[in-house]
Design a protein around this motif. Structure first.
Motif, PDB file in Angstrom:
ATOM      1  N   PRO A 479      40.386  26.676  41.044  1.00  0.00           N
ATOM      2  CA  PRO A 479      39.073  26.052  41.213  1.00  0.00           C
ATOM      3  C   PRO A 479      38.515  26.250  42.614  1.00  0.00           C
ATOM      4  CG  PRO A 479      40.536  24.581  40.022  1.00  0.00           C
ATOM      5  CD  PRO A 479      41.378  25.730  40.484  1.00  0.00           C
ATOM      6  N   GLY A 480      37.234  26.613  42.645  1.00  0.00           N
ATOM      7  CA  GLY A 480      36.538  26.753  43.913  1.00  0.00           C
ATOM      8  C   GLY A 480      36.441  28.162  44.422  1.00  0.00           C
ATOM      9  N   LEU A 481      37.174  29.103  43.798  1.00  0.00           N
ATOM     10  CA  LEU A 481      37.063  30.498  44.251  1.00  0.00           C
ATOM     11  C   LEU A 481      36.058  31.216  43.351  1.00  0.00           C
ATOM     12  CD1 LEU A 481      40.751  31.303  45.256  1.00  0.00           C
ATOM     13  CD2 LEU A 481      38.826  30.719  46.708  1.00  0.00           C
ATOM     14  N   GLY A 482      36.507  31.812  42.245  1.00  0.00           N
ATOM     15  CA  GLY A 482      35.565  32.408  41.308  1.00  0.00           C
ATOM     16  C   GLY A 482      34.977  33.720  41.763  1.00  0.00           C
ATOM     17  N   ARG A 483      35.331  34.182  42.945  1.00  0.00           N
ATOM     18  CA  ARG A 483      34.844  35.450  43.451  1.00  0.00           C
ATOM     19  C   ARG A 483      36.030  36.217  44.046  1.00  0.00           C
ATOM     20  NH1 ARG A 483      29.219  35.514  44.080  1.00  0.00           N
ATOM     21  NH2 ARG A 483      29.328  37.025  45.777  1.00  0.00           N
ATOM     22  N   ALA A 484      35.751  37.406  44.560  1.00  0.00           N
ATOM     23  CA  ALA A 484      36.830  38.239  45.101  1.00  0.00           C
ATOM     24  C   ALA A 484      37.366  37.710  46.428  1.00  0.00           C
ATOM     25  CB  ALA A 484      36.331  39.674  45.283  1.00  0.00           C
ATOM     26  N   GLU A 485      36.555  36.952  47.164  1.00  0.00           N
ATOM     27  CA  GLU A 485      36.994  36.425  48.449  1.00  0.00           C
ATOM     28  C   GLU A 485      38.211  35.508  48.274  1.00  0.00           C
ATOM     29  OE1 GLU A 485      32.546  37.155  48.857  1.00  0.00           O
ATOM     30  OE2 GLU A 485      33.937  36.506  47.308  1.00  0.00           O
ATOM     31  N   LEU A 493      40.728  39.694  46.419  1.00  0.00           N
ATOM     32  CA  LEU A 493      41.479  39.800  45.174  1.00  0.00           C
ATOM     33  C   LEU A 493      40.738  40.755  44.241  1.00  0.00           C
ATOM     34  CD1 LEU A 493      43.864  38.881  43.423  1.00  0.00           C
ATOM     35  CD2 LEU A 493      42.455  36.942  42.671  1.00  0.00           C
ATOM     36  N   ALA A 494      41.375  41.863  43.899  1.00  0.00           N
ATOM     37  CA  ALA A 494      40.716  42.916  43.123  1.00  0.00           C
ATOM     38  C   ALA A 494      41.339  43.108  41.754  1.00  0.00           C
ATOM     39  CB  ALA A 494      40.772  44.238  43.904  1.00  0.00           C
ATOM     40  N   SER A 495      42.193  42.190  41.322  1.00  0.00           N
ATOM     41  CA  SER A 495      42.885  42.345  40.043  1.00  0.00           C
ATOM     42  C   SER A 495      42.200  41.535  38.953  1.00  0.00           C
ATOM     43  CB  SER A 495      44.339  41.883  40.182  1.00  0.00           C
ATOM     44  OG  SER A 495      44.392  40.463  40.272  1.00  0.00           O
ATOM     45  N   ALA A 496      42.749  41.632  37.744  1.00  0.00           N
ATOM     46  CA  ALA A 496      42.218  40.875  36.615  1.00  0.00           C
ATOM     47  C   ALA A 496      42.415  39.377  36.776  1.00  0.00           C
ATOM     48  CB  ALA A 496      42.873  41.346  35.321  1.00  0.00           C
ATOM     49  N   SER A 497      43.159  38.941  37.776  1.00  0.00           N
ATOM     50  CA  SER A 497      43.262  37.500  38.063  1.00  0.00           C
ATOM     51  C   SER A 497      41.970  36.956  38.657  1.00  0.00           C
ATOM     52  CB  SER A 497      44.421  37.226  39.029  1.00  0.00           C
ATOM     53  OG  SER A 497      45.666  37.449  38.417  1.00  0.00           O
ATOM     54  N   ALA A 498      41.080  37.844  39.112  1.00  0.00           N
ATOM     55  CA  ALA A 498      39.776  37.441  39.631  1.00  0.00           C
ATOM     56  C   ALA A 498      38.742  37.519  38.513  1.00  0.00           C
ATOM     57  CB  ALA A 498      39.377  38.344  40.797  1.00  0.00           C
ATOM     58  N   HIS A 499      37.631  36.846  38.702  1.00  0.00           N
ATOM     59  CA  HIS A 499      36.503  36.963  37.778  1.00  0.00           C
ATOM     60  C   HIS A 499      36.051  38.428  37.727  1.00  0.00           C
ATOM     61  CE1 HIS A 499      32.707  35.974  35.809  1.00  0.00           C
ATOM     62  NE2 HIS A 499      32.105  36.732  36.695  1.00  0.00           N
ATOM     63  N   PRO A 500      35.745  38.992  36.554  1.00  0.00           N
ATOM     64  CA  PRO A 500      35.631  38.349  35.242  1.00  0.00           C
ATOM     65  C   PRO A 500      36.889  38.414  34.382  1.00  0.00           C
ATOM     66  CG  PRO A 500      34.677  40.518  35.124  1.00  0.00           C
ATOM     67  CD  PRO A 500      35.132  40.337  36.562  1.00  0.00           C
ATOM     68  N   GLY A 501      38.012  38.871  34.923  1.00  0.00           N
ATOM     69  CA  GLY A 501      39.255  38.834  34.164  1.00  0.00           C
ATOM     70  C   GLY A 501      39.634  40.161  33.549  1.00  0.00           C
ATOM     71  N   GLY A 502      40.412  40.079  32.460  1.00  0.00           N
ATOM     72  CA  GLY A 502      41.044  41.252  31.869  1.00  0.00           C
ATOM     73  C   GLY A 502      40.074  42.212  31.209  1.00  0.00           C
ATOM     74  N   GLY A 503      40.594  43.417  30.962  1.00  0.00           N
ATOM     75  CA  GLY A 503      39.794  44.481  30.366  1.00  0.00           C
ATOM     76  C   GLY A 503      39.573  45.604  31.361  1.00  0.00           C
ATOM     77  N   HIS A 505      37.219  47.465  32.800  1.00  0.00           N
ATOM     78  CA  HIS A 505      35.801  47.585  33.115  1.00  0.00           C
ATOM     79  C   HIS A 505      35.581  47.874  34.595  1.00  0.00           C
ATOM     80  CE1 HIS A 505      36.805  43.537  34.292  1.00  0.00           C
ATOM     81  NE2 HIS A 505      36.932  43.154  33.024  1.00  0.00           N
ATOM     82  N   GLY A 506      36.601  47.680  35.401  1.00  0.00           N
ATOM     83  CA  GLY A 506      36.502  47.959  36.829  1.00  0.00           C
ATOM     84  C   GLY A 506      35.752  46.920  37.624  1.00  0.00           C
ATOM     85  N   ALA A 507      35.254  45.867  36.968  1.00  0.00           N
ATOM     86  CA  ALA A 507      34.396  44.905  37.666  1.00  0.00           C
ATOM     87  C   ALA A 507      35.149  44.138  38.740  1.00  0.00           C
ATOM     88  CB  ALA A 507      33.772  43.943  36.663  1.00  0.00           C
ATOM     89  N   CYS A 508      36.424  43.809  38.486  1.00  0.00           N
ATOM     90  CA  CYS A 508      37.181  43.058  39.491  1.00  0.00           C
ATOM     91  C   CYS A 508      37.330  43.882  40.767  1.00  0.00           C
ATOM     92  CB  CYS A 508      38.547  42.674  38.952  1.00  0.00           C
ATOM     93  SG  CYS A 508      38.492  41.778  37.381  1.00  0.00           S
ATOM     94  N   GLY A 509      37.610  45.173  40.609  1.00  0.00           N
ATOM     95  CA  GLY A 509      37.717  46.053  41.766  1.00  0.00           C
ATOM     96  C   GLY A 509      36.387  46.269  42.464  1.00  0.00           C
ATOM     97  N   MET A 510      35.336  46.475  41.675  1.00  0.00           N
ATOM     98  CA  MET A 510      34.016  46.698  42.271  1.00  0.00           C
ATOM     99  C   MET A 510      33.520  45.450  42.989  1.00  0.00           C
ATOM    100  SD  MET A 510      31.507  48.663  42.932  1.00  0.00           S
ATOM    101  CE  MET A 510      31.280  50.082  41.874  1.00  0.00           C
ATOM    102  N   ASN A 511      33.717  44.284  42.384  1.00  0.00           N
ATOM    103  CA  ASN A 511      33.291  43.046  43.042  1.00  0.00           C
ATOM    104  C   ASN A 511      34.004  42.860  44.368  1.00  0.00           C
ATOM    105  OD1 ASN A 511      31.674  42.567  40.808  1.00  0.00           O
ATOM    106  ND2 ASN A 511      33.040  41.046  39.908  1.00  0.00           N
ATOM    107  N   ALA A 512      35.300  43.190  44.401  1.00  0.00           N
ATOM    108  CA  ALA A 512      36.059  43.062  45.644  1.00  0.00           C
ATOM    109  C   ALA A 512      35.553  44.035  46.698  1.00  0.00           C
ATOM    110  CB  ALA A 512      37.542  43.295  45.369  1.00  0.00           C
ATOM    111  N   ALA A 513      35.286  45.276  46.303  1.00  0.00           N
ATOM    112  CA  ALA A 513      34.809  46.278  47.257  1.00  0.00           C
ATOM    113  C   ALA A 513      33.438  45.893  47.816  1.00  0.00           C
ATOM    114  CB  ALA A 513      34.750  47.648  46.582  1.00  0.00           C
ATOM    115  N   ARG A 514      32.564  45.436  46.954  1.00  0.00           N
ATOM    116  CA  ARG A 514      31.233  45.024  47.425  1.00  0.00           C
ATOM    117  C   ARG A 514      31.327  43.833  48.368  1.00  0.00           C
ATOM    118  NH1 ARG A 514      28.153  45.731  41.567  1.00  0.00           N
ATOM    119  NH2 ARG A 514      27.504  47.926  41.873  1.00  0.00           N
TER     120      ARG A 514
END
Length: 532
Positions: A479-485, A493-503, A505-514
């Motif tokens: 609770p309180g994170l919800g983002r890559a920070e 955090l660039a893994s599926a443990s970060a939003h938006p989770g599994g699958g 789609h590369g979004a966890c990695g892209m969100n972390a890089a951005r």
């Protein structure tokens, strides 16, 4: 002697490689460190079940990758990636000889539904039309950092055109009921509920209907494609692109510690004793339980994060069986068109029963199974007249009993795995008599083998943590994170443990890089005297 880079990415799975590609596109110097001997994470393939047969070790079909703006933006076809499609996207056989079928041609899908229950065809086309108007914004909102302002506003702007609050109510309807509310026949219910069950959201819980509809509509629009030659060709293409731009990848280099100085991540150390500095950021494509209190010492974390991680919930474990099959699957009632993926469940009710048993920490008596016919989808996977086949199902992280015959203890040693694989194989045999006699080779990967091949798959969990609402959005991973920070500056955090989770789609990695790029810009524009 230490070497330094702008960024060090831990883990060469799809999220790590997506992050690395975006960072190098931004002009950063980037090193990717991977514990395994090859890149790929949970997107790998090998000829290790039977000579001449390429089997995907973990994941296999990639609608989220094909539908992901992130992965499409890298133009991986220029780096050797070719997508292949089966004649039909998906099928669900039933014991009375019928099939629930999904095709990329929506009219064909609707026509077959209508043949089974008049009126369902028009209802299906109406649902597809709604998705045409709002689907891109829904996918964009799900894959964007939370809160998804741009796509959220876009979806709101389209809401009236798809039925307003009635559409919202449909999206909140549990998967087990969504098909019943909108359709009269069995096939749409099986298709929606079966695809919802790819996550671990209970089929009677809100959120499951949205998950099912997302995957079904992706299948209806982009299909369930596979990389020609094996799943690993997707991550190899990401790696080739990254290296062609000057990026570095070092395999067989397990990171054991992230150095923190002045509350900031500054370097990583490997098991071999190497140290790599990170002048701007460390991006961890690492399961949250391995990061917090593992790679990052508890002494470098706020007490609130350490406490919250004690409640972190993994998704269920997985048992996956790979078969090399001579002559293909001998269906008692062949499908109208050969599907790439198929599900095994007697009904939505039986599917729900099996998943409920897993939720209640029991090994399922008649497991709900997700399966793939890889040679049907990509003929390069095995010799003509054969099939590279797999199926997987979920099992409890900590089993308290066996809902079946009591022969499986839940310790997942070789005996447990083979007995459970027999149970899974018997499910296919019921619908395809003689299947067992066609098996040339069989491999069983239980929860232990999954984790040995990819440390992120803790106990065979494949989604980086439960996808249930209490651990999504602002609650992921705590609770309180919800983002890559993370609570450590310069660590993302660039893994599926970060939003938006599994699958994939590369979004966890892209969100972390951005996030890393955005925070670095602010930091580098801030006078040193004002930095903390």
């Amino acid at each position: 002697m230490s070497r330094a880079y702008d960024a060090v990415v831990i883990g060469a799975g799809p999220n790590g490689l997506v992050a690395a590609n975006h960072l190098i596109d931004a002009g950063w110097s980037v090193l990717v460190l991977e514990a395994q001997p090859e890149v790929g994470g949970a997107v790998r393939s090998a000829e290790d079940v039977q000579p001449g047969f390429v089997h995907d070790t973990f994941s296999a079909f990639y609608p989220l990758a094909e539908g992901s703006p992130t992965i499409r933006s890298f133009h991986l076809e220029d780096h050797g990636l070719t997508w292949e499609h089966a004649p039909a996207v998906f099928g669900h056989p039933t014991k009375d000889g019928q099939w629930a079928m999904l095709h990329r041609d929506r009219d064909l899908t609707a026509r077959q539904m209508d043949e089974q229950h008049p009126g369902d065809g028009d209802a299906w086309l109406e649902l597809c039309g709604q998705w045409d108007r709002i689907g891109d914004h829904m996918v964009g909102a799900l894959l964007s950092p939370f809160p998804p302002v741009k796509h959220g506003i876009g979806a709101l702007a389209k809401l009236r055109s798809v039925g307003g609050l009635d559409f919202v109510r449909s999206m909140l309807t549990p998967a087990a009921e969504l098909g019943r509310v909108r359709f009269g026949g069995r096939s749409p219910r099986l298709i929606i509920a079966g695809n919802a069950a790819h996550a671990d959201i209970p089929l009677h819980a809100p959120g499951s209907g949205l998950m099912g509809l997302l995957l079904v509509m992706l299948g209806q629009t982009v299909g369930f494609p596979v990389p020609q030659g094996g799943a690993g060709e997707l991550t190899k293409a990401l790696a080739r692109r990254f290296q062609s731009l000057g990026g570095e990848i070092q395999c067989s280099s397990e990171v054991t510690r992230i150095e923190v100085a002045g509350r900031r991540a500054v370097a990583v150390r490997t098991r071999d004793g190497e140290r790599f500095g990170a002048t701007r950021a460390v991006l961890a494509n690492v399961a949250a339980p391995h990061l917090y209190g593992g790679l990052v010492s508890e002494a470098d974390l706020p007490a609130s994060t350490t406490k919250a991680m004690r409640s972190f919930e993994l998704d269920p474990g997985t048992v996956k069986v790979d078969w090399a099959v001579d002559g293909g699957v001998p269906w008692a009632s062949p499908p109208p068109a050969a599907p790439g993926t198929f599900h095994i469940a007697d009904s939505v009710e039986q599917m729900t029963e099996a998943l409920t048993q897993v939720s209640n920490h029991s090994i399922p008596a008649a497991p709900f199974m997700l399966a793939g016919q890889m040679t049907t989808t990509d003929p390069t996977r095995s010799p003509p007249g054969t099939e590279a086949l797999w199926a997987y199902t979920h099992v409890p992280q900590a089993a308290v009993g066996d809902a079946g015959d009591g022969s499986i203890r839940g310790v997942w040693d070789r005996d447990d795995c083979e007995r459970f694989a027999d149970r899974m194989q018997a499910r296919i045999e019921e619908l395809a008599p003689g299947f067992g006699s066609r098996v040339l080779a069989r491999r069983v990967l239980g929860p232990r083998e999954m984790e040995e091949r990819d440390a992120n798959l803790i106990g065979g969990s494949i989604n980086g943590g439960t996808a249930q609402l209490h651990q999504e959005l602002i609650f992921r991973p705590v609770p309180g994170l919800g983002r890559a920070e993370t609570p450590v500056r310069g660590l993302y955090l660039a893994s599926a443990s970060a939003h938006p989770g599994g699958g994939v789609h590369g979004a966890c990695g892209m969100n972390a890089a951005r996030a890393a790029i955005a925070h670095t810009r602010v930091r580098e524009l801030t006078p040193a005297a004002l930095r903390r």
